[in-house]
Design a protein around this motif. Structure first.
Motif, short mmCIF file in Angstrom:
data_model
loop_
_atom_site.label_atom_id
_atom_site.label_comp_id
_atom_site.label_asym_id
_atom_site.label_seq_id
_atom_site.Cartn_x
_atom_site.Cartn_y
_atom_site.Cartn_z
N GLU A 14 38.90 96.92 32.44
CA GLU A 14 38.94 95.34 33.32
C GLU A 14 37.64 95.50 34.20
O GLU A 14 37.12 94.52 34.87
CB GLU A 14 40.33 96.09 33.64
N LYS A 17 34.89 93.51 32.46
CA LYS A 17 35.32 92.31 31.65
C LYS A 17 34.63 90.95 32.99
O LYS A 17 34.28 90.38 32.68
CB LYS A 17 36.86 92.01 32.06
N SER A 80 43.02 93.08 27.04
CA SER A 80 42.84 92.79 28.12
C SER A 80 42.46 91.17 28.42
O SER A 80 42.80 91.20 29.57
CB SER A 80 41.41 93.54 28.42
N GLY A 85 47.39 95.65 28.43
CA GLY A 85 47.30 96.58 28.15
C GLY A 85 47.88 97.87 27.07
O GLY A 85 48.40 97.20 27.07
#
Length: 110
Positions: A14, A17, A80, A85
């Protein structure tokens, strides 16, 4: 400690990302979009299957572990990208406890 690995990895994914695609493999996959991520999941799936076949013949399971780690990693990137998740998958697995696999499969087709 090992139980936290999925959560830590998901958090790292995350965080990366939205990083620069030039500096992060995860960011570069996200920037290329879902189709590229799915391509990687498919590629890693095939590699895990081949490694399992090889492990069955040779008894050496190290490559299978390595390829399965790659598959899980890329699956986490896929989740994601879709704002999911590992906890979503773990919750589904927990839901299936005390439910026969045959019963669960039959329920899906209804």
């Amino acid at each position: 400690m090992k139980e936290e690995v999925l959560a830590q990895l998901a958090q790292t994914i995350e965080e990366r990302k939205t990083a620069s695609p030039d500096s992060s493999y995860v960011a570069s996959l996200h920037a290329k979009g879902l189709n590229k991520i799915l391509e990687k999941v498919g590629e890693e799936s095939v590699e895990a299957i081949i490694a399992a076949k090889d492990a069955s013949a040779s008894g050496d399971k190290s490559e299978l572990i390595y390829e399965t780690a790659d598959l899980w990693f890329h699956s986490l990137i896929m989740l994601s990208h879709l704002d999911l998740g590992p906890e979503d998958v773990l919750n589904e697995l927990a839901r299936r406890f005390n439910l026969s696999g045959l019963e669960e499969k039959a329920n899906r087709t209804k």
